[in-house]
Design a protein around this motif. Structure first.
Motif, PDB file in Angstrom:
ATOM      1  N   PHE A 171     -80.429  63.059  65.421  1.00 26.55           N
ATOM      2  CA  PHE A 171     -80.603  62.410  64.125  1.00 26.55           C
ATOM      3  C   PHE A 171     -79.275  62.447  63.384  1.00 26.55           C
ATOM      4  N   VAL A 172     -78.854  61.312  62.818  1.00 31.08           N
ATOM      5  CA  VAL A 172     -77.660  61.265  61.976  1.00 31.08           C
ATOM      6  C   VAL A 172     -78.046  60.698  60.616  1.00 31.08           C
ATOM      7  N   GLY A 173     -77.777  61.452  59.568  1.00 32.84           N
ATOM      8  CA  GLY A 173     -78.076  61.029  58.209  1.00 32.84           C
ATOM      9  C   GLY A 173     -76.977  61.471  57.260  1.00 32.84           C
ATOM     10  N   ASN A 174     -77.136  61.100  55.976  1.00 36.22           N
ATOM     11  CA  ASN A 174     -76.209  61.473  54.905  1.00 36.22           C
ATOM     12  C   ASN A 174     -74.886  60.711  55.029  1.00 36.22           C
ATOM     13  N   GLY A 175     -74.073  60.803  53.986  1.00 35.51           N
ATOM     14  CA  GLY A 175     -72.730  60.281  54.043  1.00 35.51           C
ATOM     15  C   GLY A 175     -72.516  58.958  53.335  1.00 35.51           C
ATOM     16  N   ALA A 176     -71.292  58.432  53.509  1.00 35.34           N
ATOM     17  CA  ALA A 176     -70.858  57.240  52.786  1.00 35.34           C
ATOM     18  C   ALA A 176     -70.086  56.320  53.708  1.00 35.34           C
ATOM     19  N   ASN A 177     -69.969  55.058  53.271  1.00 33.21           N
ATOM     20  CA  ASN A 177     -69.304  54.024  54.060  1.00 33.21           C
ATOM     21  C   ASN A 177     -67.830  53.867  53.698  1.00 33.21           C
ATOM     22  N   THR A 178     -67.445  54.321  52.516  1.00 31.15           N
ATOM     23  CA  THR A 178     -66.040  54.263  52.111  1.00 31.15           C
ATOM     24  C   THR A 178     -65.636  55.569  51.451  1.00 31.15           C
ATOM     25  N   GLY A 179     -64.331  55.873  51.545  1.00 30.29           N
ATOM     26  CA  GLY A 179     -63.803  57.074  50.928  1.00 30.29           C
ATOM     27  C   GLY A 179     -63.788  58.263  51.855  1.00 30.29           C
ATOM     28  N   VAL A 180     -63.619  59.430  51.272  1.00 23.50           N
ATOM     29  CA  VAL A 180     -63.501  60.675  52.023  1.00 23.50           C
ATOM     30  C   VAL A 180     -64.232  61.781  51.273  1.00 23.50           C
ATOM     31  N   ALA A 181     -64.341  62.934  51.899  1.00 24.13           N
ATOM     32  CA  ALA A 181     -64.924  64.098  51.245  1.00 24.13           C
ATOM     33  C   ALA A 181     -63.985  64.606  50.151  1.00 24.13           C
ATOM     34  N   GLY A 182     -64.573  65.210  49.140  1.00 26.50           N
ATOM     35  CA  GLY A 182     -63.769  65.801  48.082  1.00 26.50           C
ATOM     36  C   GLY A 182     -64.037  65.172  46.728  1.00 26.50           C
ATOM     37  N   TYR A 183     -63.430  65.765  45.700  1.00 27.88           N
ATOM     38  CA  TYR A 183     -63.523  65.227  44.350  1.00 27.88           C
ATOM     39  C   TYR A 183     -62.263  65.609  43.593  1.00 27.88           C
ATOM     40  N   GLY A 184     -62.015  64.929  42.475  1.00 25.52           N
ATOM     41  CA  GLY A 184     -60.841  65.220  41.665  1.00 25.52           C
ATOM     42  C   GLY A 184     -60.781  64.333  40.450  1.00 25.52           C
ATOM     43  N   ASN A 185     -59.636  64.347  39.796  1.00 23.29           N
ATOM     44  CA  ASN A 185     -59.442  63.580  38.574  1.00 23.29           C
ATOM     45  C   ASN A 185     -58.425  62.458  38.747  1.00 23.29           C
ATOM     46  N   ASP A 186     -58.208  62.008  39.975  1.00 22.71           N
ATOM     47  CA  ASP A 186     -57.280  60.914  40.229  1.00 22.71           C
ATOM     48  C   ASP A 186     -57.766  59.647  39.517  1.00 22.71           C
ATOM     49  N   THR A 187     -56.846  58.725  39.303  1.00 20.12           N
ATOM     50  CA  THR A 187     -57.184  57.515  38.544  1.00 20.12           C
ATOM     51  C   THR A 187     -58.178  56.624  39.268  1.00 20.12           C
ATOM     52  N   TRP A 188     -58.279  56.754  40.582  1.00 23.65           N
ATOM     53  CA  TRP A 188     -59.101  55.844  41.385  1.00 23.65           C
ATOM     54  C   TRP A 188     -60.484  56.400  41.705  1.00 23.65           C
ATOM     55  N   VAL A 189     -60.859  57.556  41.215  1.00 24.42           N
ATOM     56  CA  VAL A 189     -62.134  58.174  41.574  1.00 24.42           C
ATOM     57  C   VAL A 189     -63.298  57.473  40.884  1.00 24.42           C
ATOM     58  N   LEU A 190     -64.500  57.702  41.381  1.00 19.32           N
ATOM     59  CA  LEU A 190     -65.726  57.257  40.719  1.00 19.32           C
ATOM     60  C   LEU A 190     -66.407  58.493  40.150  1.00 19.32           C
ATOM     61  N   GLN A 191     -66.165  58.735  38.852  1.00 19.51           N
ATOM     62  CA  GLN A 191     -66.701  59.938  38.210  1.00 19.51           C
ATOM     63  C   GLN A 191     -66.476  61.178  39.071  1.00 19.51           C
ATOM     64  N   GLU A 192     -65.253  61.366  39.483  1.00 16.73           N
ATOM     65  CA  GLU A 192     -64.756  62.510  40.260  1.00 16.73           C
ATOM     66  C   GLU A 192     -64.984  62.384  41.761  1.00 16.73           C
ATOM     67  N   SER A 193     -65.868  61.524  42.203  1.00 13.62           N
ATOM     68  CA  SER A 193     -66.155  61.403  43.635  1.00 13.62           C
ATOM     69  C   SER A 193     -65.041  60.661  44.360  1.00 13.62           C
ATOM     70  N   TYR A 194     -64.644  61.174  45.528  1.00 15.18           N
ATOM     71  CA  TYR A 194     -63.656  60.518  46.385  1.00 15.18           C
ATOM     72  C   TYR A 194     -64.313  59.532  47.356  1.00 15.18           C
ATOM     73  N   ALA A 195     -65.620  59.391  47.289  1.00 16.78           N
ATOM     74  CA  ALA A 195     -66.330  58.471  48.192  1.00 16.78           C
ATOM     75  C   ALA A 195     -67.267  57.581  47.395  1.00 16.78           C
ATOM     76  N   ASN A 196     -67.616  56.453  48.003  1.00 12.00           N
ATOM     77  CA  ASN A 196     -68.532  55.501  47.376  1.00 12.00           C
ATOM     78  C   ASN A 196     -69.362  54.853  48.472  1.00 12.00           C
TER      79      ASN A 196
END
Length: 591
Positions: A395-420
């Protein structure tokens, strides 16, 4: 529980760390024709292996049907069953009725001893969570199962205050009453009233954040890598490029790892698998090797193709079932990740827009040093969890189609998320199918919960999959697009509502080789068709410790057997003990 402060824990400099390590032996590239001792565990099938039925013994158990019942419309789908209490950054199945969940230090609404809890015990019978006390910060720790049956949780972050900011006080006198966790070696023995035990006398000698753990043949734990003070990716000044063992034997010191020194910056949470040779397969950044930890020798493998699989690329990864047919040979598969070069991780590019890789690769290091391209995923995925199911599928579940693991305050984040672009639809991989037909989602239903960074999953004893977590934020964030998630789900495979066989004579323990044992199957267990005896398999599964798209120690091994039938339409299985090699299935509890 004995819970101690970490106020006396040393804070060694990198110079002090380097003075304590042994140097590895450099070796030629891995070649299975040279470096693998041939083996064959398959016993001859003779009439001497057909015994008389054994009488029922006190040291056996008899399984029943699942106590958690669901309607047929939930099969191949998800059900929200409860609240985890703390967000499920890490978790493991402790026993038949308990899942243990570990978060980082943050302002969870669930409290214990007048501070937010960051660990809980989830009761599968009542679907309720009990807070557990942990005095050190478990943020991005690693875990594994000791041969004794205890669970080990290693390392973590410095003590923090609100929003994950490093606290001026590292000894518990702070907002969330947490201490520095980077040296910590926490243990828990599952059972009624279980608690975490955190004794500084058992601590590591070096700081580890994002370490990987693997149970070895002796039941001890191999600990690899990580860094000292955190960060999105690693760097030379912060790295801990060594391995060690827990519990530590007299005279042992950390050993330097060449591959860790050469794989910066994306070498946190190295992907490790103990293979039946007693060596460890390493997949780190775009490099791979076989580590013989007995001789401190690394044998390089060809470069990892198509994508980075380690954090923050965080590909789903799994050791496929070791069976009688493949002579208990280990094949490890990696699916998804990110096609980024080492200089791109810190280049300032908008990582949230990077398309996840859809590539899948595998390697069978006992027979070949070459990577094999497997059927690709139907869409790219990062942060997926791959869970072995008892029917031999994945079984494979969870995750995202774009971005990477992690979070931060970079200008390109989505409310701190590095993935979308979360992926709500699961997949099933069947290694027995022909190439080109192994991935399937026919009839599978999607979850309604986004499972992004810090999501986890594990197999349960009834064959369903337990899923929780998701929290791409430094602190409790209930109103974000991808909020701090506490909802617990179960996924129900095709077989969940089917009647389960109820064999009698299942032993409470197995040995490595030795006398076979008998399992009695009734006609009902064979669904009234004696021909079904020809497709019966007996397997044992270790469900592993889940965090950051890895289930450390997860594996499945089939037990060899023959059978005799009876006039009532039932049968007796004559089952061999585990193969006589603890590197196939390490000591300790299994399903």
């Amino acid at each position: 529980m004995v819970a101690s402060s970490s106020s006396t824990r040393p804070l060694p400099s990198l110079f002090a760390l380097s003075a304590l390590i042994l140097q590895p032996v450099l070796a030629e590239n891995w070649n299975p024709r040279i470096h693998v001792n041939r083996r064959d565990y398959i016993a001859p099938r003779t009439t001497e292996r057909i015994p008389r039925p054994l009488k029922a013994r006190a040291d056996t158990v008899k399984p029943g049907q699942p106590t958690h019942t669901v309607s047929d419309n939930l099969i191949l789908g998800f059900e929200v069953i409860g609240d985890s209490g703390v967000s499920g950054q890490q978790l493991f199945l402790g026993d038949d009725t308990k899942v243990y969940i570990i978060d980082k230090v943050e302002n969870n609404p669930l409290t214990i001893n007048d501070h937010p809890a960051w660990a809980s015990e989830y009761d599968l019978t009542t679907n309720t969570a009990r807070p557990l006390e942990v005095v050190t910060n478990t943020f991005c720790a690693g875990g594994a199962l000791l041969g004794t049956g205890e669970w080990l949780n290693i390392g973590g972050n410095q003590a923090v205050d609100a929003l994950g900011v490093t606290s001026p006080s590292q000894n518990g006198s702070n907002l969330y009453q947490n201490s520095d966790g980077a040296f910590a070696a926490r243990t828990l023995t599952p059972g009624e009233g279980a608690e975490w035990y955190d004794d500084p006398a058992q601590d590591l000698t070096t700081r580890r954040w994002y370490p990987s753990l693997e149970t070895i043949e002796t039941g001890r734990i191999f600990i690899l890598g990580g860094n000292q003070y955190g960060g999105f990716v690693n760097n030379a000044a912060n790295s801990n490029p060594t391995f060690e063992f827990w519990p530590k034997a007299d005279g042992e010191v950390p050993v330097e790892s060449t591959i860790l020194k050469n794989t910066l910056p994306a070498n946190l949470y190295p992907i490790t698998h103990l293979i039946p040779t007693g060596q460890v397969l390493l997949n780190i950044n775009l490099n791979a090797a076989i580590l013989d930890y007995h001789t401190n020798t690394e044998y390089p493998l060809p470069a990892v193709p198509h994508a980075v699989r380690t954090y923050p690329a965080s590909a789903a990864n799994v050791m496929l079932p070791m069976t009688v047919a493949n002579n208990w040979t280990a094949t490890v598969m990696y699916c998804g990740g990110s096609d980024l070069q080492s200089d791109q991780w810190t280049s300032g590019m908008a990582l949230i827009n990077v398309a996840a890789s859809d590539s899948c690769i595998s390697i069978t290091p006992e027979t070949s040093n070459q990577w094999v391209d497997e059927d690709p995923l139907p869409e790219g995925r990062v942060m997926g969890n791959a869970i072995l199911l008892p029917d031999g599928t994945v079984f494979v579940g969870n995750g995202a189609n774009t971005g990477v693991a992690g979070y931060g305050n970079d200008t390109w984040v989505l409310q701190e998320s590095y993935a979308n672009n979360p992926i709500y639809a699961p997949l099933i991989y069947d290694p027995s199918k022909p190439s080109g037909q192994r991935w399937n989602r026919d009839g599978l239903k999607s979850s309604e919960v986004a499972r992004m960074y810090h999501s986890t999953a594990t197999l349960l004893p009834d064959g369903s999959v337990f899923i929780t977590g998701s929290n791409p934020h430094p602190d409790y964030s209930p109103n974000a697009v991808f909020p701090t998630e506490y909802r617990v789900e179960r996924f129900y495979p095709w077989y969940y509502n089917k009647r389960r066989p109820e064999p009698s004579g299942i032993p409470t323990s197995l040995t490595y080789g030795g006398q076979y044992f008998d399992l009695e199957l009734s006609s009902d267990d064979l669904f009234g068709n004696i021909g079904n005896i020809n497709v019966v398999k007996v397997v044992i599964i270790k469900t592993g410790f889940s965090t950051h798209a890895i289930n450390f120690g997860q594996r499945m091994a089939e037990l060899d057997h023959t059978f005799t039938t009876n006039a009532a339409g039932g049968a007796t299985l004559h089952v061999s003990q585990a193969p006589p090699n603890a590197a196939i299935m390490q000591p300790g509890p299994a399903c």
